[in-house]
Design a protein around this motif. Structure first.
Motif, PDB file in Angstrom:
ATOM      1  N   LEU A   1     -17.761 -52.707  69.106  1.00 11.95           N
ATOM      2  CA  LEU A   1     -18.795 -52.728  68.078  1.00 11.95           C
ATOM      3  C   LEU A   1     -19.889 -51.751  68.489  1.00 11.95           C
ATOM      4  O   LEU A   1     -20.581 -51.973  69.489  1.00 11.95           O
ATOM      5  CB  LEU A   1     -19.363 -54.139  67.915  1.00 11.95           C
ATOM      6  CG  LEU A   1     -18.351 -55.205  67.466  1.00 11.95           C
ATOM      7  CD1 LEU A   1     -18.983 -56.592  67.518  1.00 11.95           C
ATOM      8  CD2 LEU A   1     -17.829 -54.910  66.065  1.00 11.95           C
ATOM      9  N   SER A   2     -20.021 -50.672  67.733  1.00 20.78           N
ATOM     10  CA  SER A   2     -20.930 -49.585  68.087  1.00 20.78           C
ATOM     11  C   SER A   2     -21.956 -49.419  66.972  1.00 20.78           C
ATOM     12  O   SER A   2     -21.582 -49.355  65.797  1.00 20.78           O
ATOM     13  CB  SER A   2     -20.145 -48.288  68.276  1.00 20.78           C
ATOM     14  OG  SER A   2     -19.081 -48.454  69.206  1.00 20.78           O
ATOM     15  N   VAL A   3     -23.225 -49.321  67.339  1.00 20.86           N
ATOM     16  CA  VAL A   3     -24.310 -49.312  66.353  1.00 20.86           C
ATOM     17  C   VAL A   3     -25.106 -48.012  66.428  1.00 20.86           C
ATOM     18  O   VAL A   3     -25.521 -47.581  67.510  1.00 20.86           O
ATOM     19  CB  VAL A   3     -25.249 -50.513  66.569  1.00 20.86           C
ATOM     20  CG1 VAL A   3     -26.375 -50.509  65.533  1.00 20.86           C
ATOM     21  CG2 VAL A   3     -24.470 -51.832  66.492  1.00 20.86           C
ATOM     22  N   ASN A   4     -25.291 -47.396  65.260  1.00 22.46           N
ATOM     23  CA  ASN A   4     -26.156 -46.232  65.063  1.00 22.46           C
ATOM     24  C   ASN A   4     -25.708 -45.020  65.881  1.00 22.46           C
ATOM     25  O   ASN A   4     -24.745 -44.360  65.509  1.00 22.46           O
ATOM     26  CB  ASN A   4     -27.611 -46.604  65.326  1.00 22.46           C
ATOM     27  CG  ASN A   4     -28.131 -47.625  64.315  1.00 22.46           C
ATOM     28  OD1 ASN A   4     -27.624 -47.714  63.201  1.00 22.46           O
ATOM     29  ND2 ASN A   4     -29.124 -48.399  64.699  1.00 22.46           N
ATOM     30  N   ASP A   5     -26.354 -44.710  66.995  1.00 22.71           N
ATOM     31  CA  ASP A   5     -25.961 -43.530  67.771  1.00 22.71           C
ATOM     32  C   ASP A   5     -24.789 -43.816  68.703  1.00 22.71           C
ATOM     33  O   ASP A   5     -24.280 -42.902  69.354  1.00 22.71           O
ATOM     34  CB  ASP A   5     -27.148 -42.982  68.572  1.00 22.71           C
ATOM     35  CG  ASP A   5     -27.710 -43.983  69.572  1.00 22.71           C
ATOM     36  OD1 ASP A   5     -27.680 -45.201  69.278  1.00 22.71           O
ATOM     37  OD2 ASP A   5     -28.190 -43.560  70.630  1.00 22.71           O
ATOM     38  N   ALA A   6     -24.350 -45.078  68.777  1.00 25.20           N
ATOM     39  CA  ALA A   6     -23.141 -45.417  69.540  1.00 25.20           C
ATOM     40  C   ALA A   6     -21.937 -45.233  68.635  1.00 25.20           C
ATOM     41  O   ALA A   6     -21.964 -45.608  67.464  1.00 25.20           O
ATOM     42  CB  ALA A   6     -23.209 -46.851  70.041  1.00 25.20           C
ATOM     43  N   VAL A   7     -20.860 -44.647  69.159  1.00 22.86           N
ATOM     44  CA  VAL A   7     -19.715 -44.322  68.299  1.00 22.86           C
ATOM     45  C   VAL A   7     -18.395 -44.835  68.833  1.00 22.86           C
ATOM     46  O   VAL A   7     -17.505 -45.176  68.052  1.00 22.86           O
ATOM     47  CB  VAL A   7     -19.642 -42.800  68.061  1.00 22.86           C
ATOM     48  CG1 VAL A   7     -19.374 -42.033  69.356  1.00 22.86           C
ATOM     49  CG2 VAL A   7     -18.607 -42.450  67.002  1.00 22.86           C
ATOM     50  N   LEU A   8     -18.213 -44.892  70.138  1.00 24.93           N
ATOM     51  CA  LEU A   8     -16.932 -45.305  70.709  1.00 24.93           C
ATOM     52  C   LEU A   8     -17.151 -46.347  71.797  1.00 24.93           C
ATOM     53  O   LEU A   8     -18.140 -46.306  72.537  1.00 24.93           O
ATOM     54  CB  LEU A   8     -16.193 -44.110  71.324  1.00 24.93           C
ATOM     55  CG  LEU A   8     -15.777 -42.974  70.397  1.00 24.93           C
ATOM     56  CD1 LEU A   8     -15.212 -41.820  71.213  1.00 24.93           C
ATOM     57  CD2 LEU A   8     -14.766 -43.443  69.367  1.00 24.93           C
ATOM     58  N   HIS A   9     -16.200 -47.287  71.891  1.00 21.15           N
ATOM     59  CA  HIS A   9     -16.117 -48.252  72.985  1.00 21.15           C
ATOM     60  C   HIS A   9     -17.371 -49.116  73.110  1.00 21.15           C
ATOM     61  O   HIS A   9     -17.710 -49.571  74.200  1.00 21.15           O
ATOM     62  CB  HIS A   9     -15.847 -47.547  74.325  1.00 21.15           C
ATOM     63  CG  HIS A   9     -14.727 -46.560  74.260  1.00 21.15           C
ATOM     64  ND1 HIS A   9     -14.695 -45.413  75.024  1.00 21.15           N
ATOM     65  CD2 HIS A   9     -13.595 -46.531  73.499  1.00 21.15           C
ATOM     66  CE1 HIS A   9     -13.597 -44.726  74.746  1.00 21.15           C
ATOM     67  NE2 HIS A   9     -12.911 -45.393  73.825  1.00 21.15           N
TER      68      HIS A   9
ATOM     69  N   ASP B   1     -31.378 -54.136  58.894  1.00 21.54           N
ATOM     70  CA  ASP B   1     -31.150 -53.424  57.648  1.00 21.54           C
ATOM     71  C   ASP B   1     -31.001 -51.924  57.924  1.00 21.54           C
ATOM     72  O   ASP B   1     -31.790 -51.351  58.685  1.00 21.54           O
ATOM     73  CB  ASP B   1     -32.315 -53.664  56.696  1.00 21.54           C
ATOM     74  CG  ASP B   1     -32.023 -53.144  55.298  1.00 21.54           C
ATOM     75  OD1 ASP B   1     -30.986 -53.528  54.728  1.00 21.54           O
ATOM     76  OD2 ASP B   1     -32.830 -52.354  54.782  1.00 21.54           O
ATOM     77  N   ALA B   2     -29.966 -51.318  57.340  1.00 24.98           N
ATOM     78  CA  ALA B   2     -29.665 -49.885  57.440  1.00 24.98           C
ATOM     79  C   ALA B   2     -28.991 -49.493  58.751  1.00 24.98           C
ATOM     80  O   ALA B   2     -28.764 -48.305  58.993  1.00 24.98           O
ATOM     81  CB  ALA B   2     -30.896 -49.024  57.199  1.00 24.98           C
ATOM     82  N   ASP B   3     -28.651 -50.464  59.617  1.00 26.64           N
ATOM     83  CA  ASP B   3     -27.852 -50.120  60.801  1.00 26.64           C
ATOM     84  C   ASP B   3     -26.493 -49.576  60.371  1.00 26.64           C
ATOM     85  O   ASP B   3     -25.905 -50.034  59.376  1.00 26.64           O
ATOM     86  CB  ASP B   3     -27.626 -51.356  61.682  1.00 26.64           C
ATOM     87  CG  ASP B   3     -28.753 -51.603  62.667  1.00 26.64           C
ATOM     88  OD1 ASP B   3     -29.603 -50.716  62.845  1.00 26.64           O
ATOM     89  OD2 ASP B   3     -28.769 -52.704  63.269  1.00 26.64           O
ATOM     90  N   LEU B   4     -25.992 -48.627  61.143  1.00 27.80           N
ATOM     91  CA  LEU B   4     -24.645 -48.086  60.923  1.00 27.80           C
ATOM     92  C   LEU B   4     -23.736 -48.689  61.996  1.00 27.80           C
ATOM     93  O   LEU B   4     -23.916 -48.436  63.182  1.00 27.80           O
ATOM     94  CB  LEU B   4     -24.669 -46.557  61.002  1.00 27.80           C
ATOM     95  CG  LEU B   4     -23.505 -45.797  60.369  1.00 27.80           C
ATOM     96  CD1 LEU B   4     -23.857 -44.302  60.234  1.00 27.80           C
ATOM     97  CD2 LEU B   4     -22.213 -45.947  61.141  1.00 27.80           C
ATOM     98  N   LEU B   5     -22.793 -49.500  61.562  1.00 27.76           N
ATOM     99  CA  LEU B   5     -21.921 -50.247  62.479  1.00 27.76           C
ATOM    100  C   LEU B   5     -20.505 -49.712  62.423  1.00 27.76           C
ATOM    101  O   LEU B   5     -19.921 -49.584  61.344  1.00 27.76           O
ATOM    102  CB  LEU B   5     -21.915 -51.729  62.094  1.00 27.76           C
ATOM    103  CG  LEU B   5     -20.898 -52.625  62.811  1.00 27.76           C
ATOM    104  CD1 LEU B   5     -21.234 -52.753  64.294  1.00 27.76           C
ATOM    105  CD2 LEU B   5     -20.832 -53.993  62.146  1.00 27.76           C
TER     106      LEU B   5
END
Length: 262
Positions: free
Chosen positions: A75-83, A93-97
């Motif tokens: 589960l990666s949020v906002n600037d996290a993308v992998l692992h 609100d507005a988090d990118l998951l």
């Protein structure tokens, strides 16, 4: 070595893929402001256990990680993308998951990832997710018997370039089947007409992922979570596919087609 799968084996992978699609649908519906990442992890564990599936992530210990991974989903949020390591964080609100999961059912693996916006989306995040999804579809469309692996990579990379995003080549797609990672590696950019010739029975996980501002990455102190080096938002889309003698099969969609003869 490449392991080509029989139609029956691909069908078995499709059973796993359909379950993963259902699981990601379930979690996407639960990803709302105030929901904790640990609650999503617990829900994923429950669904995996109820199905009698086995997590491919639990106890996974590659060279780049720090100790064995002890969760069933990334589960990666906002600037996290992998692992992304699930941790005590309440979604806002507005988090990118981004949700990424691989499981095995009856010995056959499928792997898929999906990015969603929690609550009210920002247009730039919708555009980024759209890019990963279109890049994924372009890669799938190029996954035809007789084409080359570079055709897939080139198709993915062309979409990212059109959107103006950089492309990291440290992590990309991969073969899979009996295990989560098999040959070949599938970069998210490449030269058309180059590389391995695609054959019926080859099963691949294609996974374009991009950041808004950079192609460089950094690691969190947890040794797992990978972020964009400049803190810009990220997104990731992934499907497991099978090469056939006609159109490729997308095994991690609920509505993937019946398996044709190879």
């Amino acid at each position: 070595m490449l392991e080509l799968k029989t139609p029956q084996e691909i069908e078995a992978m499709g059973v796993t893929g359909a379950f993963i699609a259902e699981l990601l649908d379930d979690l996407a519906g639960r990803a709302k402001p105030g929901v904790n990442l640990l609650d999503l992890e617990e829900r994923a564990r429950d669904l995996v256990a109820e199905r009698g599936a086995e997590s491919c992530y639990w106890d996974y210990a590659p060279s780049f990680g720090r100790g064995p991974f002890r969760n069933v989903i990334c589960l990666s949020v906002n600037d996290a993308v992998l692992h992304g390591l699930p941790h005590d964080y309440a979604l806002r609100d507005a988090d990118l998951l981004t949700m990424d999961i691989a499981v095995s059912i009856d010995g056959w693996v499928a792997d898929s990832a999906r990015s969603v916006v929690v609550g009210v989306p920002r247009p730039e995040d919708e555009r980024l997710i759209e890019c990963t999804e279109r890049a994924l579809e372009a890669g799938i469309a190029a996954a035809l018997s007789g084409n080359r692996l570079g055709d897939i990579s080139a198709a993915i990379g062309a979409v990212a370039t059109d959107y103006g995003y950089g492309i990291n080549t440290e992590f990309g797609g991969h073969g899979l089947g009996r295990t989560m990672h098999e040959d070949p590696h599938v970069p998210n950019t490449g030269r058309a007409g180059r590389g391995l010739r695609l054959q019926p029975g080859l099963t691949l996980a294609l996974e374009p992922w991009f950041a808004c501002g950079t192609d460089k990455i950094i690691y969190d102190d947890d040794g797992w979570t990978i972020r964009s080096a400049d803190g810009s938002r990220t997104a990731h889309s992934e499907h497991t596919i099978a090469i056939t003698d006609s159109a490729p099969l997308v095994l991690t969609r609920r509505d993937h087609n019946a398996v044709p003869a190879l």
